[in-house]
Design an enzyme around this catalytic site. Sequence first.
Site, short mmCIF file in Angstrom:
data_model
loop_
_atom_site.label_atom_id
_atom_site.label_comp_id
_atom_site.label_asym_id
_atom_site.label_seq_id
_atom_site.Cartn_x
_atom_site.Cartn_y
_atom_site.Cartn_z
CD GLU A 40 42.24 55.54 69.46
OE1 GLU A 40 42.31 56.68 69.95
OE2 GLU A 40 42.15 54.52 70.14
N GLY A 41 39.09 58.09 65.77
CA GLY A 41 38.56 59.36 65.27
C GLY A 41 37.37 59.82 66.10
CG HIS A 42 33.72 57.53 66.01
ND1 HIS A 42 34.06 56.32 65.46
CD2 HIS A 42 32.76 58.05 65.21
CE1 HIS A 42 33.35 56.12 64.37
NE2 HIS A 42 32.56 57.16 64.18
CG MET A 189 41.77 56.10 62.30
SD MET A 189 41.79 55.56 64.00
CE MET A 189 43.55 55.35 64.21
CB SER A 191 32.86 52.73 60.79
OG SER A 191 32.81 53.66 61.85
#
Length: 285
Positions: A40-42, A189, A191
């Site tokens: 969701e950050g990206h 968030m 990866s």
Amino acid sequence: MADASLPTVRTVHDLRAVVAGWKRAGQTVAMVPTMGALHEGHLSLVTLARSRADRVVASIFVNPTQFGPNEDLAAYPRDMERDLRLLDSLGVNLVWTPTPEIMYPGGYQTWVQVEALAKPLEGAQRPGHFRGVATVVAKLFNGVQPAKAYFGQKDAQQVAVIRQMTRDLNFPIEIVVCPTVREPDGLAMSSRNAYLGPEQRQAATVLYRALSAAREAYESGERDAEKLRALMRATIAAEPLAKMQYVSCADYDTLEELDQVTGKALLSMAVFVGKTRLIDNFVLG
Ligand code: AMP
């Protein structure tokens, strides 16, 4: 699962052919650089870029030159099909997926090195990291030549280094910084959160808890930077599964450690939870 319909390109030549067509048609171009394994950050960066430009290019490239020899380059999560579906669903127009050989062909020898801003914090713990970041971002900028590029505040020093490089090298690109997107319990968030087991995932909220403790003290009037750092250290020390690498209360612009918080400041930290290295930050003032 069928491939996403979203167009992808690998080479700079193919990328430029598409982008040149858009520019001839008078369309504005924004870019969102990523290393994939999207969350969701990206997607918040992509959504904002999408709302403000005619065409959005996302890049997915796990950049080997920003990983140290003992870091997680080989293990870094990769899921191109899922990433392309997500980017397609958000209306991205083109995805650039270069390979290491395209970015760094045999005989490659040019590097971008930002000096003072790249030295403390992440730069001190990850020698060569920001040389890799600045170099790849310069190459991504030169490939796409966007009007705007979108980055996350989650990587606060990265933003500072890229802003400086953009200014110093006269890239005519506006750097847009988006707020950190968090899980409901505060964990930023990342990866790398995918590496965490269930107990580690619980423990990983310690970064948010430590930053929150320091921010509360600041909001109650504490201006002694060492006291704020001590509060963060104590919170991390109380979490058995966490091991602090550094905590910092630094000037927002120079990233130099502060004695007293008088203007805008950056609280930041790196913490190991098991083998997973997590970073987070809050801005004060
Ligand atoms: P990465 O794929 O980790 O290189 O991140 C790509 C971009 O997404 C960078 O500009 C990051 O700062 C940004 N980003 C990563 N995590 C977050 C997050 N939790 N919130 C907002 N932006 C983020």
